[in-house]
Scaffold this motif. Structure first.
Motif, PDB file in Angstrom:
ATOM      1  N   ALA A 165     -30.578  33.178   0.081  1.00 36.07           N
ATOM      2  CA  ALA A 165     -29.924  34.540  -0.577  1.00 36.07           C
ATOM      3  C   ALA A 165     -28.638  34.728  -0.278  1.00 36.07           C
ATOM      4  O   ALA A 165     -27.839  35.009  -0.826  1.00 36.07           O
ATOM      5  CB  ALA A 165     -30.915  35.475  -0.228  1.00 36.07           C
ATOM      6  N   ASN A 166     -28.434  34.532   1.159  1.00 35.84           N
ATOM      7  CA  ASN A 166     -27.154  34.955   1.789  1.00 35.84           C
ATOM      8  C   ASN A 166     -26.108  33.440   1.731  1.00 35.84           C
ATOM      9  O   ASN A 166     -24.961  33.405   2.218  1.00 35.84           O
ATOM     10  CB  ASN A 166     -27.395  34.933   3.268  1.00 35.84           C
ATOM     11  CG  ASN A 166     -27.854  34.176   4.043  1.00 35.84           C
ATOM     12  OD1 ASN A 166     -28.247  32.988   3.663  1.00 35.84           O
ATOM     13  ND2 ASN A 166     -28.306  34.588   5.410  1.00 35.84           N
ATOM     14  N   HIS A 195     -25.117  45.401   3.993  1.00 34.31           N
ATOM     15  CA  HIS A 195     -25.145  44.422   2.931  1.00 34.31           C
ATOM     16  C   HIS A 195     -25.665  44.810   1.605  1.00 34.31           C
ATOM     17  O   HIS A 195     -26.430  46.110   1.506  1.00 34.31           O
ATOM     18  CB  HIS A 195     -26.050  43.265   3.236  1.00 34.31           C
ATOM     19  CG  HIS A 195     -27.527  43.314   3.165  1.00 34.31           C
ATOM     20  ND1 HIS A 195     -28.230  43.641   4.070  1.00 34.31           N
ATOM     21  CD2 HIS A 195     -28.493  43.110   2.253  1.00 34.31           C
ATOM     22  CE1 HIS A 195     -29.560  43.813   3.964  1.00 34.31           C
ATOM     23  NE2 HIS A 195     -29.626  43.497   2.720  1.00 34.31           N
ATOM     24  N   GLN A 211     -27.808  43.787  -2.014  1.00 28.95           N
ATOM     25  CA  GLN A 211     -28.655  42.704  -2.781  1.00 28.95           C
ATOM     26  C   GLN A 211     -28.531  42.807  -4.047  1.00 28.95           C
ATOM     27  O   GLN A 211     -28.238  44.000  -4.783  1.00 28.95           O
ATOM     28  CB  GLN A 211     -30.098  43.144  -2.312  1.00 28.95           C
ATOM     29  CG  GLN A 211     -30.516  42.879  -0.751  1.00 28.95           C
ATOM     30  CD  GLN A 211     -32.107  43.240  -0.617  1.00 28.95           C
ATOM     31  OE1 GLN A 211     -32.785  43.599  -1.537  1.00 28.95           O
ATOM     32  NE2 GLN A 211     -32.511  43.071   0.682  1.00 28.95           N
ATOM     33  N   TYR A 212     -28.353  41.517  -4.725  1.00 28.27           N
ATOM     34  CA  TYR A 212     -28.152  41.618  -6.192  1.00 28.27           C
ATOM     35  C   TYR A 212     -29.253  40.813  -6.825  1.00 28.27           C
ATOM     36  O   TYR A 212     -29.729  39.513  -5.941  1.00 28.27           O
ATOM     37  CB  TYR A 212     -26.825  41.067  -6.432  1.00 28.27           C
ATOM     38  CG  TYR A 212     -25.697  41.771  -6.009  1.00 28.27           C
ATOM     39  CD1 TYR A 212     -25.002  42.856  -6.929  1.00 28.27           C
ATOM     40  CD2 TYR A 212     -25.048  41.240  -4.978  1.00 28.27           C
ATOM     41  CE1 TYR A 212     -24.138  43.693  -6.181  1.00 28.27           C
ATOM     42  CE2 TYR A 212     -23.692  42.128  -4.533  1.00 28.27           C
ATOM     43  CZ  TYR A 212     -23.382  43.244  -5.076  1.00 28.27           C
ATOM     44  OH  TYR A 212     -22.231  43.882  -4.869  1.00 28.27           O
ATOM     45  N   GLU A 213     -29.868  41.028  -8.006  1.00 25.71           N
ATOM     46  CA  GLU A 213     -30.339  40.045  -8.938  1.00 25.71           C
ATOM     47  C   GLU A 213     -29.059  39.664  -9.980  1.00 25.71           C
ATOM     48  O   GLU A 213     -28.576  40.486 -10.789  1.00 25.71           O
ATOM     49  CB  GLU A 213     -31.465  40.716  -9.723  1.00 25.71           C
ATOM     50  CG  GLU A 213     -32.548  40.811  -8.788  1.00 25.71           C
ATOM     51  CD  GLU A 213     -33.829  41.465  -9.571  1.00 25.71           C
ATOM     52  OE1 GLU A 213     -34.274  40.699 -10.291  1.00 25.71           O
ATOM     53  OE2 GLU A 213     -34.224  42.619  -8.961  1.00 25.71           O
ATOM     54  N   PHE A 253     -31.435  35.589  -6.542  1.00 25.47           N
ATOM     55  CA  PHE A 253     -31.630  36.599  -5.638  1.00 25.47           C
ATOM     56  C   PHE A 253     -30.257  36.654  -4.497  1.00 25.47           C
ATOM     57  O   PHE A 253     -30.314  35.575  -3.772  1.00 25.47           O
ATOM     58  CB  PHE A 253     -32.804  36.935  -5.000  1.00 25.47           C
ATOM     59  CG  PHE A 253     -32.909  38.058  -3.729  1.00 25.47           C
ATOM     60  CD1 PHE A 253     -32.647  39.186  -3.870  1.00 25.47           C
ATOM     61  CD2 PHE A 253     -33.100  37.541  -2.438  1.00 25.47           C
ATOM     62  CE1 PHE A 253     -32.703  40.131  -3.082  1.00 25.47           C
ATOM     63  CE2 PHE A 253     -33.210  38.574  -1.594  1.00 25.47           C
ATOM     64  CZ  PHE A 253     -32.974  39.876  -1.904  1.00 25.47           C
ATOM     65  N   ILE A 280     -28.021  38.002  -1.237  1.00 22.72           N
ATOM     66  CA  ILE A 280     -27.614  39.150  -0.213  1.00 22.72           C
ATOM     67  C   ILE A 280     -26.137  38.641   0.162  1.00 22.72           C
ATOM     68  O   ILE A 280     -25.630  37.707   0.325  1.00 22.72           O
ATOM     69  CB  ILE A 280     -28.521  38.567   0.965  1.00 22.72           C
ATOM     70  CG1 ILE A 280     -29.724  39.133   0.830  1.00 22.72           C
ATOM     71  CG2 ILE A 280     -27.817  39.506   2.449  1.00 22.72           C
ATOM     72  CD1 ILE A 280     -30.809  38.903   1.839  1.00 22.72           C
TER      73      ILE A 280
END
Length: 353
Positions: free
Chosen positions: A282-283, A308, A310-312, A321, A323
């Motif tokens: 994710a990152n 941070h 978080q996105y979808e 997903f 980060i």
């Protein structure tokens, strides 16, 4: 037993059934002396059953278990040279810290039980708490008392069953560091059960990931994170986006792949040229305002978590997903963003051992 096998644990074709239900079909596992090995997996994967069979709290249906070269398969718990640290601490509430730690020593007939118990409290930095009751200690201190009580018996193997699950996040980090430091300093064998991936990565020499009573992958934290053997491992050890990719050339060390029109050179695990699967942490996914005809997506949801976002993200590769540690700017829902990848967070899935 030989000195070289002291602390070694071996499972040879071990099965465990509960009536018609097979919890462990056929387990072969070897834990070397002085290692801290974590059994990791989701609920019902068989990790706790495996630990309890080492302790003698469960009896295998088939196969055998050896500790220090001795077959202990049918021995009761009190005849095995192991100690166990439970999730619930299991301290006697009416006894002082010192009395709790020396209880097992006295029961085993040690004449110098008090001196040994005090040395055990020194190991975990709690000698000054010796006269206190457990209720006067924090959760982290109570767990350290439980570790001291187990260690003073000098077992071949220390078993830890979800030892940190009752602690808050900060205490978990502190106590797991202390447990790992003590284990490395005293060089004893430890088998550690958890469902927490971060915890497993932080404390282990080896991680054995289990699912449905079967070992999915066994290796160092680095090996499991960097070279996941399956999609299950990739997603379980560090949350990952599973993407289709094309592997178009290989050499001894790296594979050249293409994903979303972008090319990367990655370490590979005896993969083959052709279609492949890629784990994108994710990152590792980088979002930007600039699309410029490359891979793009649209923000479906966004959440601010302090250090941070978080996105979808909906993309041509499927939902992602993400980060994002760049907290200078929040991408709002519906925003079109450019998508790129950091090679450090990409791993090819599978390949031959």
């Amino acid at each position: 037993m030989t000195h070289s096998s002291f602390g070694q644990v071996r499972f040879e074709n071990v099965g465990k059934n509960y009536g018609d239900f097979t919890a462990i079909p056929d387990l072969n596992l070897e834990i070397e002396p002085g290692q801290l090995v974590t059994l990791l997996g989701p609920s019902g994967c068989g990790k706790t059953t495996t630990l309890r069979m080492i302790a003698g709290l469960e009896t295998p249906t088939s196969g055998r278990i050896l500790i220090g070269g001795e077959d202990v398969t049918r021995l009761p718990p009190n005849q095995r040279d192991v100690s166990m640290v439970f999730q619930s601490y299991a301290l006697f509430p009416h006894m002082s810290v010192l009395e709790n730690v020396k209880y097992g020593l006295e029961s085993s007939g040690y004449k110098d039980a008090e001196d040994l118990a005090l040395k055990g409290l020194d190991l975990v930095g709690l000698r000054e708490k010796a006269p206190r009751l457990p209720s006067e200690l924090s959760g982290g201190q109570q767990q350290r008392v439980a570790v001291a009580r187990a260690l003073v018996l000098e077992p071949q193997v220390l078993l830890l069953d979800e030892p940190l699950s009752n602690l808050d996040a900060r205490l978990r980090r502190l106590v797991r560091t202390e447990i790992r430091e003590i284990q490395q300093r005293l060089d004893f064998t430890a088998v550690y059960v958890t469902h927490d991936q971060e915890e497993a990565l932080a404390v282990s020499d080896r991680i054995v990931v289990m699912r449905d009573g079967i070992i999915e992958q066994d290796g160092t934290p680095y090996e499991l994170y960097e070279s996941p053997a399956s999609e299950f491992i990739a997603d379980f050890i560090g949350e990952a986006n599973i993407l289709d990719c094309d592997i178009h050339s290989l050499n001894a060390d790296t594979a050249s792949i293409l994903v979303g029109g972008k090319g990367f050179d990655l370490r590979h695990r005896n993969h083959s040229v052709g279609k492949g699967k890629l784990a994108a942490r994710a990152n590792s996914i980088k979002l930007s305002k600039e699309v410029n005809g490359g891979l793009s997506g649209k923000i479906k949801s966004a959440a601010y978590l302090g250090d941070h976002f978080q996105y979808e993200v909906l993309s041509d590769l499927g939902p992602l997903f993400v980060i994002d540690n760049n907290t200078d700017e929040l991408f709002n829902n519906g925003t079109t963003v450019g998508i790129d990848f950091d090679t450090r967070g990409l791993a090819l899935i599978g390949g031959k051992k």
